[in-house]
Design a protein around this motif. Structure first.
Motif, PDB file in Angstrom:
ATOM      1  N   VAL A 178      44.525  46.985  51.558  1.00 46.37           N
ATOM      2  CA  VAL A 178      44.354  46.433  52.894  1.00 46.37           C
ATOM      3  C   VAL A 178      44.386  47.570  53.910  1.00 46.37           C
ATOM      4  O   VAL A 178      45.339  48.341  53.961  1.00 46.37           O
ATOM      5  N   THR A 179      43.316  47.684  54.689  1.00 44.96           N
ATOM      6  CA  THR A 179      43.224  48.704  55.735  1.00 44.96           C
ATOM      7  C   THR A 179      42.876  48.013  57.041  1.00 44.96           C
ATOM      8  O   THR A 179      41.759  47.509  57.203  1.00 44.96           O
ATOM      9  N   GLY A 180      43.833  47.969  57.952  1.00 42.61           N
ATOM     10  CA  GLY A 180      43.612  47.236  59.195  1.00 42.61           C
ATOM     11  C   GLY A 180      43.377  45.771  58.907  1.00 42.61           C
ATOM     12  O   GLY A 180      44.204  45.108  58.280  1.00 42.61           O
ATOM     13  N   SER A 181      42.235  45.265  59.339  1.00 39.73           N
ATOM     14  CA  SER A 181      41.907  43.859  59.103  1.00 39.73           C
ATOM     15  C   SER A 181      40.946  43.673  57.930  1.00 39.73           C
ATOM     16  O   SER A 181      40.390  42.590  57.748  1.00 39.73           O
ATOM     17  N   ARG A 182      40.753  44.722  57.137  1.00 36.65           N
ATOM     18  CA  ARG A 182      39.856  44.657  55.989  1.00 36.65           C
ATOM     19  C   ARG A 182      40.655  44.653  54.686  1.00 36.65           C
ATOM     20  O   ARG A 182      41.687  45.319  54.576  1.00 36.65           O
ATOM     21  N   TYR A 183      40.183  43.889  53.715  1.00 37.88           N
ATOM     22  CA  TYR A 183      40.818  43.892  52.396  1.00 37.88           C
ATOM     23  C   TYR A 183      39.768  44.147  51.326  1.00 37.88           C
ATOM     24  O   TYR A 183      38.580  43.892  51.509  1.00 37.88           O
ATOM     25  N   GLN A 184      40.235  44.644  50.190  1.00 39.68           N
ATOM     26  CA  GLN A 184      39.370  44.825  49.027  1.00 39.68           C
ATOM     27  C   GLN A 184      40.205  44.610  47.774  1.00 39.68           C
ATOM     28  O   GLN A 184      41.318  45.126  47.655  1.00 39.68           O
ATOM     29  N   ILE A 185      39.662  43.836  46.833  1.00 37.79           N
ATOM     30  CA  ILE A 185      40.337  43.581  45.555  1.00 37.79           C
ATOM     31  C   ILE A 185      39.368  43.913  44.432  1.00 37.79           C
ATOM     32  O   ILE A 185      38.209  43.484  44.453  1.00 37.79           O
ATOM     33  N   ALA A 186      39.838  44.696  43.465  1.00 34.88           N
ATOM     34  CA  ALA A 186      39.030  45.029  42.288  1.00 34.88           C
ATOM     35  C   ALA A 186      39.809  44.640  41.044  1.00 34.88           C
ATOM     36  O   ALA A 186      41.007  44.913  40.937  1.00 34.88           O
ATOM     37  N   SER A 187      39.138  43.983  40.105  1.00 34.15           N
ATOM     38  CA  SER A 187      39.785  43.527  38.877  1.00 34.15           C
ATOM     39  C   SER A 187      38.981  44.004  37.669  1.00 34.15           C
ATOM     40  O   SER A 187      37.758  43.825  37.608  1.00 34.15           O
ATOM     41  N   LEU A 188      39.685  44.606  36.715  1.00 38.36           N
ATOM     42  CA  LEU A 188      39.050  45.096  35.488  1.00 38.36           C
ATOM     43  C   LEU A 188      39.728  44.458  34.279  1.00 38.36           C
ATOM     44  O   LEU A 188      40.940  44.584  34.098  1.00 38.36           O
ATOM     45  N   ALA A 189      38.950  43.761  33.462  1.00 37.21           N
ATOM     46  CA  ALA A 189      39.454  43.138  32.235  1.00 37.21           C
ATOM     47  C   ALA A 189      38.856  43.864  31.035  1.00 37.21           C
ATOM     48  O   ALA A 189      37.635  44.061  30.958  1.00 37.21           O
ATOM     49  N   GLU A 190      39.720  44.269  30.109  1.00 37.28           N
ATOM     50  CA  GLU A 190      39.282  44.971  28.902  1.00 37.28           C
ATOM     51  C   GLU A 190      39.880  44.295  27.680  1.00 37.28           C
ATOM     52  O   GLU A 190      41.054  43.907  27.682  1.00 37.28           O
ATOM     53  N   GLY A 191      39.074  44.179  26.639  1.00 28.52           N
ATOM     54  CA  GLY A 191      39.552  43.572  25.402  1.00 28.52           C
ATOM     55  C   GLY A 191      40.315  44.560  24.545  1.00 28.52           C
ATOM     56  O   GLY A 191      40.211  45.772  24.712  1.00 28.52           O
ATOM     57  N   LYS A 192      41.101  44.013  23.627  1.00 30.46           N
ATOM     58  CA  LYS A 192      41.837  44.825  22.647  1.00 30.46           C
ATOM     59  C   LYS A 192      41.350  44.485  21.250  1.00 30.46           C
ATOM     60  O   LYS A 192      40.954  43.352  20.971  1.00 30.46           O
ATOM     61  N   GLY A 193      41.401  45.477  20.358  1.00 29.65           N
ATOM     62  CA  GLY A 193      40.999  45.233  18.974  1.00 29.65           C
ATOM     63  C   GLY A 193      39.550  44.813  18.898  1.00 29.65           C
ATOM     64  O   GLY A 193      38.674  45.404  19.528  1.00 29.65           O
ATOM     65  N   ILE A 194      39.284  43.741  18.145  1.00 29.14           N
ATOM     66  CA  ILE A 194      37.902  43.276  17.985  1.00 29.14           C
ATOM     67  C   ILE A 194      37.326  42.760  19.298  1.00 29.14           C
ATOM     68  O   ILE A 194      36.102  42.725  19.478  1.00 29.14           O
ATOM     69  N   TYR A 195      38.205  42.355  20.218  1.00 26.36           N
ATOM     70  CA  TYR A 195      37.736  41.826  21.499  1.00 26.36           C
ATOM     71  C   TYR A 195      37.203  42.932  22.408  1.00 26.36           C
ATOM     72  O   TYR A 195      36.530  42.658  23.396  1.00 26.36           O
ATOM     73  N   LYS A 196      37.491  44.186  22.073  1.00 28.35           N
ATOM     74  CA  LYS A 196      36.980  45.305  22.854  1.00 28.35           C
ATOM     75  C   LYS A 196      35.457  45.396  22.759  1.00 28.35           C
ATOM     76  O   LYS A 196      34.786  45.933  23.644  1.00 28.35           O
ATOM     77  N   LEU A 197      34.921  44.835  21.684  1.00 26.52           N
ATOM     78  CA  LEU A 197      33.472  44.850  21.480  1.00 26.52           C
ATOM     79  C   LEU A 197      32.733  44.001  22.516  1.00 26.52           C
ATOM     80  O   LEU A 197      31.519  44.158  22.697  1.00 26.52           O
ATOM     81  N   MET A 198      33.480  43.113  23.180  1.00 29.18           N
ATOM     82  CA  MET A 198      32.854  42.247  24.176  1.00 29.18           C
ATOM     83  C   MET A 198      32.562  43.005  25.470  1.00 29.18           C
ATOM     84  O   MET A 198      31.857  42.502  26.348  1.00 29.18           O
ATOM     85  N   GLY A 199      33.099  44.232  25.601  1.00 27.97           N
ATOM     86  CA  GLY A 199      32.869  45.019  26.804  1.00 27.97           C
ATOM     87  C   GLY A 199      33.845  44.682  27.915  1.00 27.97           C
ATOM     88  O   GLY A 199      34.773  43.887  27.745  1.00 27.97           O
ATOM     89  N   GLU A 200      33.630  45.298  29.065  1.00 23.85           N
ATOM     90  CA  GLU A 200      34.503  45.105  30.212  1.00 23.85           C
ATOM     91  C   GLU A 200      33.931  44.046  31.153  1.00 23.85           C
ATOM     92  O   GLU A 200      32.724  43.869  31.249  1.00 23.85           O
ATOM     93  N   ARG A 201      34.831  43.369  31.855  1.00 25.87           N
ATOM     94  CA  ARG A 201      34.418  42.446  32.899  1.00 25.87           C
ATOM     95  C   ARG A 201      35.055  42.906  34.203  1.00 25.87           C
ATOM     96  O   ARG A 201      36.256  43.150  34.262  1.00 25.87           O
ATOM     97  N   THR A 202      34.231  43.058  35.237  1.00 24.05           N
ATOM     98  CA  THR A 202      34.767  43.464  36.527  1.00 24.05           C
ATOM     99  C   THR A 202      34.491  42.388  37.570  1.00 24.05           C
ATOM    100  O   THR A 202      33.419  41.777  37.601  1.00 24.05           O
ATOM    101  N   LEU A 203      35.493  42.170  38.401  1.00 23.25           N
ATOM    102  CA  LEU A 203      35.363  41.276  39.551  1.00 23.25           C
ATOM    103  C   LEU A 203      35.725  42.081  40.793  1.00 23.25           C
ATOM    104  O   LEU A 203      36.596  42.954  40.742  1.00 23.25           O
ATOM    105  N   SER A 204      35.060  41.800  41.896  1.00 25.20           N
ATOM    106  CA  SER A 204      35.433  42.444  43.147  1.00 25.20           C
ATOM    107  C   SER A 204      35.260  41.472  44.299  1.00 25.20           C
ATOM    108  O   SER A 204      34.342  40.643  44.297  1.00 25.20           O
TER     109      SER A 204
END
Length: 238
Positions: free
Chosen positions: A60-86
């Motif tokens: 949060v900077t002044g009246s502006r906000y930013q949120i970044a989310s990174l999801a990563e799998g473990k083990g065999i689920y890592k093959l699914m790749g990363e998912r990012t939300l912003s």
């Protein structure tokens, strides 16, 4: 004459002091609730088994906000790749007002979901896998990521909260039932007194830590008989 001037000045000072006090009361809830930089880490579980991790960063900077989310799998689920939300936007009237939301999957870059919020025209512009769609934008609308954090500025006080949420594909109304848990939630990041927000469809339950400024510390999603959980493991920042 001098006494009259002194009384006038004294009265003016009291008025100014009263005005400043009133302003402080109006502003202080926003300032006290507003974080500056936060990093939250979660374990992602399916049927009780850890299948990945999620890292959220809130700025949060002044009246502006930013949120970044990174999801990563473990083990065999890592093959699914990363998912990012912003999610990015403004802090307005004690809540978050998104202006842009993105959802991306590293394995499917052509399937990006992008939502832009035109508050002036009250129009939601959505890019869904390359296709353009529009919808009516209603007051208080959140996106899939900001809805996790908007409570830090506007804690749920009623027994029910109605809110529209954009998931990247559509804008849908949600009714959350609010209850306060009597048993503290124990996590790797600590033990928290929590308020529980349960979506009326019973599929999603969000747990907010009252003693941590209503930070999201757990999310449970029931989908097709499967139970997915996002549970906090660490909180850093201010």
């Amino acid at each position: 004459m001098l006494m009259g001037v002194m009384l006038f000045v004294s009265k003016q000072k009291r008025c100014v002091a009263s005005l400043l006090a009133t302003m402080a009361l109006l502003v202080s809830p926003v300032l006290s609730a507003a974080p500056k930089q936060l990093t939250l880490k979660y374990d992602l579980l399916q049927q009780g088994i850890t299948i990945g991790t999620i890292k959220d960063q809130l700025s949060v900077t002044g009246s502006r906000y930013q949120i970044a989310s990174l999801a990563e799998g473990k083990g065999i689920y890592k093959l699914m790749g990363e998912r990012t939300l912003s999610s990015q936007g403004q802090v307005v009237a004690n809540t978050l007002r998104p202006t842009r939301f993105e959802s991306r999957q590293s394995k499917h870059p052509d399937k990006a979901l992008i939502s832009e919020f035109d508050w002036a025209k009250k129009v939601l512009n959505m890019q869904i896998k390359g296709e353009q769609e529009t919808g009516a934008l209603v007051k208080g609308t959140q996106d899939l990521l900001s809805v996790m954090y908007c409570w830090m500025w506007q804690p749920p006080t009623a027994k029910q909260v109605n809110l529209s949420v954009v998931n990247g594909k559509k804008l849908a109304p949600h009714r959350f039932v609010v209850t306060e848990e009597t048993t503290p939630l124990q996590t790797e990041a600590g033990t928290f007194k929590v308020v529980k927000l349960t979506d009326a469809d019973g599929e999603k339950t969000l747990y907010l830590a009252k003693d941590k400024g209503y930070l999201p510390v757990k999310l449970v999603v029931q989908d097709d008989g499967k139970r997915m959980e996002q549970v906090i493991t660490s909180i850093t920042g201010e």
